[in-house]
Structures are given as structure tokens and as C-alpha cells.
Write a protein that holds these residues in place. Structure first.
Motif, PDB file in Angstrom:
ATOM      1  N   ASN A 136      -5.585  -0.134   2.170  1.00 38.33           N
ATOM      2  CA  ASN A 136      -5.881  -1.509   1.755  1.00 38.33           C
ATOM      3  C   ASN A 136      -5.337  -1.701   0.346  1.00 38.33           C
ATOM      4  OD1 ASN A 136      -7.442  -2.042   4.166  1.00 38.33           O
ATOM      5  ND2 ASN A 136      -8.936  -0.621   3.274  1.00 38.33           N
ATOM      6  N   ILE A 137      -4.318  -2.541   0.265  1.00 37.99           N
ATOM      7  CA  ILE A 137      -3.632  -2.693  -1.019  1.00 37.99           C
ATOM      8  C   ILE A 137      -4.483  -3.551  -1.955  1.00 37.99           C
ATOM      9  CG2 ILE A 137      -1.466  -3.453  -2.116  1.00 37.99           C
ATOM     10  CD1 ILE A 137      -1.280  -1.040  -0.071  1.00 37.99           C
ATOM     11  N   ARG A 138      -4.520  -3.126  -3.206  1.00 38.82           N
ATOM     12  CA  ARG A 138      -5.355  -3.819  -4.203  1.00 38.82           C
ATOM     13  C   ARG A 138      -4.866  -5.254  -4.383  1.00 38.82           C
ATOM     14  NH1 ARG A 138      -8.747  -1.479  -7.951  1.00 38.82           N
ATOM     15  NH2 ARG A 138      -8.011   0.624  -7.420  1.00 38.82           N
ATOM     16  N   LYS A 139      -5.801  -6.161  -4.407  1.00 36.50           N
ATOM     17  CA  LYS A 139      -5.416  -7.576  -4.598  1.00 36.50           C
ATOM     18  C   LYS A 139      -5.302  -7.857  -6.106  1.00 36.50           C
ATOM     19  CE  LYS A 139      -7.687  -9.093  -0.359  1.00 36.50           C
ATOM     20  NZ  LYS A 139      -8.533  -7.946   0.034  1.00 36.50           N
ATOM     21  N   GLY A 140      -4.400  -8.752  -6.417  1.00 37.77           N
ATOM     22  CA  GLY A 140      -4.273  -9.191  -7.818  1.00 37.77           C
ATOM     23  C   GLY A 140      -3.443  -8.270  -8.690  1.00 37.77           C
TER      24      GLY A 140
END
Lengths: 569, 316
Positions: A136-140
Motif C-alpha cells: 500500500n503506497i503512502r499517500k501524499g
């Protein structure tokens, strides 16, 4: 029997590991490392086993916490070799990656506690059979261009590593090798061309990436912090130094190979907007690497020119102790691998290799060079510091046995061999080889130690029939064996090819039960040890020194620089 | 005289042409091209590249054209002040060389400024009276400093003055900007090494002159000793040391390698070593031209100086 564990520890391998922990067959630290690898939060794992967790920055960011006394500003000056910055996927020196590490970041980050935590990914999970990994790729997370990092960016990077035209050593990592299959084609050197399996990389949505491997891989997150796996922007074109776009808090300011590499804080994106770094506060204004050869770094520190240095050698330890600074020593799996090419006479004869190995007392060599520090090598490249290390009976020197083997191999009048030594980590390489030479003499082996400049050695490291190569620390024994000894892998410098070894290594990698995995890896270790491919006498500690006005410094076993939370007084 | 200078310069151009051509031919081999590739891309990357990709890399670097063509292009560039681009440092060789030569020039300036008066003074005083205590002392010091390799002198000076007494910085990298103090140890190392050699040559020359008939006659005539030395002996005694001193310029250019590397001083010697280890052909070529220029120029200065010091010498 698996018992009910808190949320986050659902993976069957973690539950199984917990059983081993309770039965005393697994240490607490090994359990934490494994649970974190398989998606549990490291802090929860520490809590579960009752150990104090290293504090993390606010928001569970993978960095140390902010010090309330911390002052912003200043330039951290570091003595290190300043090298070319071409393509991060082909970096062949840790120093290169350090120059880029605060600009180009990684999917995961392994801390000084040897625990791997999410970095550009905010979490991950693995299927029960360890063949499917979801990140799950980090948002922001913002690129220096102002764009947001997405799963497509990570997928693009992994595809790039897998492309033979990139010539990246990352294809030797389990996380990439598990995505590849034989295309049936051969290159102009007759080697099979490997390509990505169909559907191996799946971009589920903007922030979710799934990797489908053709074999179980436990080390996926750890592999994604190996130094050539830095994530570059999709506009990347070598050389990196011409246009360094990353997600990190610094970018390249001044840069001259062999002179200096100055990293400056990014405050604006390329299109003039404010740059918001995802990783919280960063205190330094600049990180300045100044070029000093390894022999001169300590003198640079002594003169007060720099705050810290890449590393210094054991020969300089006494001098370092006399200086006003804090010495950091980390136990590691860094070593010298005096390996023989098994397809090059006289090393084609296993008896010759065994005679060479048997004539050396690894413990004496280690003690001569490092004294009480470091670990004794067992000639199979897995170190006691590796969590999957399977102990074998201690090695014993056998001069008479070596003589008999040489006689059987037709060298009753003695054997003459030459070892190439580049002292790539310092003169202690030569010292160790000279100690080996003196020991081998008793068995009738005349070892010539051919010393050459480090740069010259790196030209021939995979070509010389008998060479002393420095291997850096890697977090897993299976990882280093896969990189260096599996049949046909790029970094197989000994040209070792043994289906029985490959099978044992496959079985160890596919074994999910942690204790059983150690037993399986011990089988692979024993095969490699019996085949006498190398003399590996030393696993060395790494030393560095830091000025007293540098706060928040933590030594790393792989000498990876992590300066996000460092501040100066 | 002009003819002499002209012929020497012509000779210099010829030597430059031949040496650079030979170097180009040597560095055109596959081995050296691969060395550049290994240094730039890493050993693994080169071994993993297909032939096609390797050829593409050679093309990108301009290494796939025949060497005579590259050589002619390079000569044309040099004629316009363009020495090519460094493979290792990724910047124009001319800029790189200019900076480094200035640094080494500064070092050399201090070395000569200290070494020449010191060695002449000691040499002349020693040669004035052969076998005297000052002669023996000068000989002892000269032999001692000259027989110590530069690296040993550098280590001894660093241990005493930098790590022990902490009076001076142990390196000359000057990461915090220009610092004259950082030059002291490199200069001292070179001066100590070179001083002994020039002092001994001066002493020998002076001793020879002092034993000559005309000096004996001058002394027997009752001329003041001071006048005999200053007016009659010194001028002739300095002819041989003058040549040696001028030729030290040439020695210094190669002698600085050890000192610059040890003290991490960013000069010509360090640049030359880095380029040799990397196989950085354009830097090596440019450095070679500089070395030839210095060698020939020092020879010209020596020849011209000779004619002034000794009017009996005339060049045809």
C-alpha cells in the motif's frame, strides 16, 4: 500450536514464529524482525514480546522521534569518497547510494535495529504462501516535480530493474528474481534471457501494488531497501547527477566527483509550489560529503573538518579512541570472501580447494586482525548475525589432512597459487591474506598475495581465479546466498554451480516455519562449506566516529546514512 | 638564442604529438574501454550488458569511432583550447586542469621560495670548507632528508605537528575554504626532500670551485676572503645548481603525486593519479601535454640561464 494473536499478526508464518518464540527456539529480536517483514507494525511486535520499542517519529513515520530540544539549521559535513552518480539501479558502491539516499527514497527502510519498516509504502501484506505481496503506497508523497507518488511509479521502477538493458544487480534479489521467467531466448553470450512473467506486477489502484512471484519470498521488504533499489522519477535518464528528482527532503546542490557532493534542502517544487516532505521535520540545511580516501577520513575528522565519516578501519581504532568523538561499532555480516573459481585450474579439483580451506585457522586470522571484535567466518557466507543462520560444528584446521588432499590431487611437491587483493575496505584485507599465507605454508601451499589498487580490483573481482572480495552486510543469509552462489546469478564470482545447493537454498527460502528454515539453511551452508568454495575468516564490525555536537546519529550495519532527524549544536 | 628557443619549441610540439598519439593508441584497446565502462557502470552492469547495449554505451561516450578519427578530433579541439570532457568527473578537462594547476603552482611556489635559498645557503657554506664541521653537518642533514621517502616524511610530520602537537591540520583538503596553514605540511615535506639534493649538488660545485687555481691565486694575492667568495667563487659555483634547480620543476610535477594524495590536496598530482586509476583518457592526455611542456620549458630556461651565467657557453 498457534494461539490467538492481536490484529496485525494474522500471517500464519508470524503465528508459527510466535510458537517458536514461546518455546524458546526463536529470539525476541528475530520475532520482531519477522513480524515487521510480514506486515505487522514493528511497535506492536516490540510490545507483544515485551521489549521497549525504539521510539518513532509522530505518525509512525519510519524515523526516530523529534527531539524537543532540536535546533534547525546547519551543515552536516561527512568524509567519504565522492563518486559518480550514474544510474541508481547499477550502483555498485554504498557510498554512491549514500550520496543519493536523502533524495531518492525506498519502498521500505531497515533501521539500525535490523527491523524493516514501511517507507514509501505505508504498509504491506503477504499471502500465506508468501508468493503474493501487496504494497500500500503512502499517500501524499510528493516528488520534487510536485506530482504525487503512485503505485505506477513503483511498478515502473521494478520493471526497469528487470529489464536486461538496465543491467541492474537487482535481478539477483529474491523480490525481483521471483517475478522473472525464462523467455526461451539467449543473449549473445549464450545466457538465457529472463523477463518479467506475465502479470507479475499488478497495479491494483493508484496506491496499491501487487507482486505475484513464482516462488515464496520472505525477504521482499528487506530486498526493497537494498541500496540499488532507490526509487527514481519516471523521467529519469542517466546520469542521475544531471537531474536528480526524488521524494526526499534534499536535492543535489554542488557536485564534483572526487571533490564534494552537497545536498541542499528542497523547499519548492520544480514548478514553484511549496514542497511538503512526507517524513516530517528535517533539521539540517545541508549535508555535505567531502571526498576523502578511506585512509584519510579519520585525519579529516581529527582536524575538525568534518562531523563524521563513512568508516575507519581496525588499524585506526587506537587513533580514533584518542580523538574527541563518539565511536559507533556495529556488528555486521560484512566480510572478506577469499573465493576460488571452481571452473579454473587448479581450483577445478575439489581436493585442492579443500586443502586450501583446511590449512587455514579462521579463528586465528580473525583474532589477529580484529581481536575480540567481529565474528569468525565458517566458509559459507552466512553470519551468526543473520537471523536465519543455522549453526554448524566449529571448523578445525587440519594441516595433515590438507597435505594428504594435495598429494592425492597430484601436488605432493607443493602448490603455488596467487590471490588478488584490492584492500577495498582497508589494509586489513592484506593482513588477513598474509596470515592465511603463513598458515598455508605449513601445508605446502605457497600463496602469493598480489596487492593492487582498489579500483583495479573492482575491474577484476568477478574474473580473477582467486580473489579477496569484500561483501557488504545483507540482512538475511538466504539473500546473500541467492546473490552470490545460486547457479548462473550475476554476482556468482566463484562460478559455483551445484543443483543440490540450489535445491537446498530453494527449500530454505520456501520454508515458512522459522526454526525449520534455519535447519534447512544449515543444509545449504554445509553443502557450500564442504565444496570449499571460499575461505571466509572474518565477519567484521564497522566503525565510525561522530563529533559530540551531532545529535541523533545512529550507526547502521550496512553503513547506510539516515540523517533525517540529525541536528547540530 | 632565438633559434635555440624555436628549435626547442618545435621539439616540444613533436614530442607532444608523438606521446599523445601513442597514448591514444594504447587507450583505444577494448580492455581500456571496458575499464572505463566498469568504472562508470560497475563491474556487474558491464558483465550483464548485451553486446548491443555495450556498443550503444560506447557510441554514447564517443568511444566507438576509430582511434585516429578520435585523435584528429581531439587535436582539433586542443588547438581551440578544448581538451575534451573527463569521463570520471563529467566536466571539461580544461577547467579541471586549470584549477588543479593553480593549486599545484601555489604549492610549487612555496617549495621553491623556501628550498632555493635554504639549499644554496647550506650548500655554499658547506662547500667553502670541505671537511669542516658545517660541511659534515650539512652532508648529514642532506643525506638524511633525501634518503627518507616523501611518504615517510609526510607521516612523521603529520604525527608530530598535526596529531601530536595539533599545531597544523593533518590534511590539505581545505573543506572549509582556503587555509594557508593547511599548506605547511605538504610544502615542508617537499622542501625537506628536495633540499638535501640541491644542497649536496651546490656543496660539490662550490668545493670544486674553491679548489680551482684562480681561487687559490685570489686568496694568495691577499684579497679579502669575503670578496673571493662573493665576487669570484659564487658565480661559477652556481652554474650547476642553477640547472638542477630549474630541472626540479619537472621533478616536482611528478613528485607532488605522493604528497598531494597523502594530504588530500586537490592538485595536479592527485588529478593525474585519479585519472590513471580510472582510465580517464582525456585527462591523462592533457596532463601529459602539461608534463611535456614543463619538461621542455624547464630545459629552455636552463639553457638560456646557462648562457647568462657562463658567457663562454654559446649554442650553435
Amino acid at each position: 500450536m498457534a494461539r490467538k494473536l492481536p490484529p496485525g499478526f494474522e500471517h500464519p508464518v508470524v503465528a508459527n514464529a510466535f510458537d517458536h518464540l514461546e518455546a524458546g527456539r526463536l529470539s525476541k529480536r528475530e520475532f520482531i524482525r519477522l513480524a515487521a517483514l510480514l506486515g505487522a507494525s514493528a511497535a506492536s511486535a516490540y510490545a507483544l514480546v515485551g521489549l521497549p520499542a525504539p521510539a518513532l517519529a509522530e505518525g509512525a513515520l519510519p524515523f526516530p522521534p523529534d527531539d524537543p530540544k532540536a535546533k534547525a539549521g546547519g551543515v552536516l559535513k561527512v568524509a567519504m569518497q565522492v563518486q559518480k552518480l550514474e544510474d541508481p539501479a547499477t550502483f555498485s558502491w554504498v557510498q554512491m547510494s549514500n550520496q543519493a539516499r536523502h533524495t531518492l527514497e525506498y519502498v521500505a527502510i531497515t533501521g539500525p535495529d535490523n527491523v524493516t519498516r514501511p517507507m514509501l509504502a505505508e504498509s504491506w501484506s503477504a499471502s500465506p504462501d508468501l508468493k503474493t505481496w501487496t504494497f500500500n503506497i503512502r499517500k501524499g508523497v510528493m516528488w520534487h516535480t510536485g506530482e504525487e507518488l503512485t503505485a505506477d511509479d513503483i511498478a515502473w521502477n521494478i520493471k526497469r530493474w528487470a529489464d536486461p538493458a538496465t543491467a541492474s544487480s537487482n535481478v539477483g534479489l529474491s523480490v525481483v528474481a521471483g517475478l522473472l521467467e525464462d523467455t526461451g531466448k539467449k543473449d549473445d553470450k549464450g545466457k538465457p534471457i529472463m523477463g518479467l512473467s506475465n502479470g507479475a506486477i499488478e497495479v491494483v489502484d493508484k496506491y496499491t501494488l501487487r507482486l505475484h512471484m513464482n516462488r515464496p519470498v520472505l525477504s521482499a521488504p528487506e530486498d526493497l531497501y537494498n541500496y540499488p533499489t532507490a526509487i527514481v522519477h519516471r523521467s529519469f535518464k542517466a546520469p542521475l547527477s544531471d537531474n536528480m528528482i526524488g521524494t526526499g527532503p534534499f536535492t543535489l546542490g554542488e557536485f564534483r566527483v572526487g571533490d564534494k557532493c552537497v545536498l541542499k534542502r528542497v523547499t519548492k517544487t520544480r514548478d514553484g509550489k511549496d514542497f511538503n516532505y512526507w517524513g516530517g521535520k528535517v533539521y539540517l540545511d545541508e549535508i555535505a560529503y567531502y571526498n576523502f580516501d578511506s585512509d584519510n577520513q579519520l585525519s579529516a575528522f581529527a582536524s575538525g573538518d568534518v562531523h563524521t565519516l563513512y568508516d575507519f578501519t581496525v588499524e585506526q581504532l587506537d587513533l580514533a579512541k584518542s580523538l574527541p568523538g563518539i565511536i559507533h561499532a556495529a556488528r555486521t555480516a560484512q566480510n572478506i570472501c577469499c573465493r576460488m573459481q571452481v571452473d579454473h585450474a587448479p581450483f577445478t579439483d575439489k581436493r585442492v580447494r579443500q586443502a586450501i580451506v583446511m590449512s587455514v585457522d579462521n579463528e586465528k586470522v580473525k583474532n589477529l586482525v580484529y581481536g575480540e571484535d567481529g565474528d569468525v567466518g565458517e566458509n559459507h557466507h552466512v553470519a551468526p548475525v543473520h537471523p536465519d543462520y543455522g549453526p554448524l560444528p566449529p571448523l578445525k584446521r587440519d594441516v595433515e589432512g590438507a597435505k594428504k588432499l594435495l598429494k592425492d590431487a597430484g601436488f605432493e611437491k607443493g602448490l603455488e597459487v596467487t590471490i588478488d587483493v584490492g584492500n577495498t575496505d582497508g589494509p586489513w584485507h592484506q593482513t588477513a591474506c598474509e596470515a592465511m599465507r603463513d598458515q598455508m605454508k605449513e601445508a605446502g601451499i605457497n600463496l602469493k598475495v598480489n596487492v593492487m589498487p582498489a579500483a583495479k580490483y573492482w575491474e577484476i573481482w568477478d574474473k580473477t581465479p582467486f580473489g579477496c572480495t569484500a561483501w557488504t552486510h545483507r540482512p538475511l543469509g538466504t539473500m546473500v546466498m541467492s546473490l552470490g552462489y545460486r547457479t548462473g546469478v550475476p554476482w556468482n564470482e566463484s562460478h559455483y554451480a551445484n543443483p543440490a545447493f540450489d535445491k537446498a537454498l530453494d527449500e530454505a527460502e520456501a520454508t515458512l516455519d522459522v526454526a525449520a528454515r534455519k535447519v534447512k539453511l544449515a543444509v545449504a551452508e554445509k553443502i557450500l562449506q564442504d565444496d570449499a568454495v571460499m575461505v571466509m575468516p572474518i565477519f567484521r564490525p564497522v566503525y565510525t566516529i561522530v563529533a559530540k555536537n551531532v545529535n541523533g546519529y545512529q550507526g547502521h550495519p550496512t553503513e547506510y546514512h539516515q540523517f533525517n532527524k540529525i541536528w547540530l549544536t | 638564442m632565438l633559434k635555440l628557443i624555436g628549435s626547442r619549441l618545435l621539439q616540444m610540439l613533436l614530442i607532444m604529438g608523438v606521446i599523445s598519439f601513442i597514448l591514444f593508441a594504447i587507450f583505444d584497446s577494448d580492455k581500456f574501454k571496458k575499464q572505463i565502462a566498469v568504472n562508470e557502470l560497475g563491474g556487474f552492469a558491464v558483465s550483464a550488458l548485451s553486446e548491443q547495449d555495450y556498443q550503444a554505451w560506447l557510441e554514447k561516450k564517443g568511444l566507438n569511432v576509430p582511434f585516429y578519427q578520435r585523435y584528429l578530433n581531439w587535436v582539433a579541439g586542443v588547438a581551440q583550447g578544448d581538451f575534451g570532457k573527463s569521463f570520471e568527473k563529467n566536466e571539461p578537462v580544461a577547467d579541471l586542469l586549470a584549477t588543479r594547476l593553480v593549486h599545484t603552482g601555489l604549492l610549487a611556489l612555496w617549495v621553491f621560495a623556501l628550498m632555493i635559498p635554504l639549499s644554496l645557503l647550506f650548500g655554499v657554506v658547506a662547500g667553502m670548507k670541505e671537511g669542516s664541521p658545517q660541511d659534515r653537518l650539512t652532508s648529514f642533514i642532506s643525506v638524511l632528508t633525501t634518503s627518507l621517502p616523501e611518504i615517510a616524511t609526510a607521516i612523521i610530520l603529520t604525527v608530530i605537528f598535526a596529531l601530536g602537537l595539533r599545531w597544523l591540520p593533518p590534511n590539505a583538503a581545505m573543506v572549509n575554504g582556503w587555509d594557508w596553514r593547511a599548506l605547511v605540511l605538504p610544502v615542508l615535506t617537499l622542501v625537506l626532500y628536495d633540499f638535501g639534493y640541491v644542497a649536496r649538488m651546490t656543496r660539490a660545485s662550490m668545493a670544486e670551485v674553491m679548489n680551482s687555481q684562480y681561487i687559490r691565486t685570489a686568496i694568495l694575492k691577499g684579497l679579502p676572503y669575503r670578496r673571493v667568495i662573493l665576487r669570484h667563487a659564487l658565480r661559477n659555483a652556481l652554474i650547476a645548481p642553477f640547472t638542477i634547480i630549474v630541472l626540479q620543476m619537472n621533478w616536482l610535477l611528478s613528485g607532488v603525486v605522493v604528497v598531494e594524495v597523502f594530504f588530500q590536496y586537490a592538485g595536479f598530482g592527485k588529478l593525474l593519479l585519479d585519472a590513471a586509476l580510472f582510465g580517464d583518457i582525456y585527462v591523462i592526455q592533457a596532463a601529459t601535454l602539461v608534463a611535456v611542456f614543463v619538461a621542455v620549458a624547464s630545459q629552455i630556461i636552463s639553457d638560456v640561464g646557462y648562457t647568462f651565467l657562463n658567457p663562454r657557453i654559446r649554442f650553435a
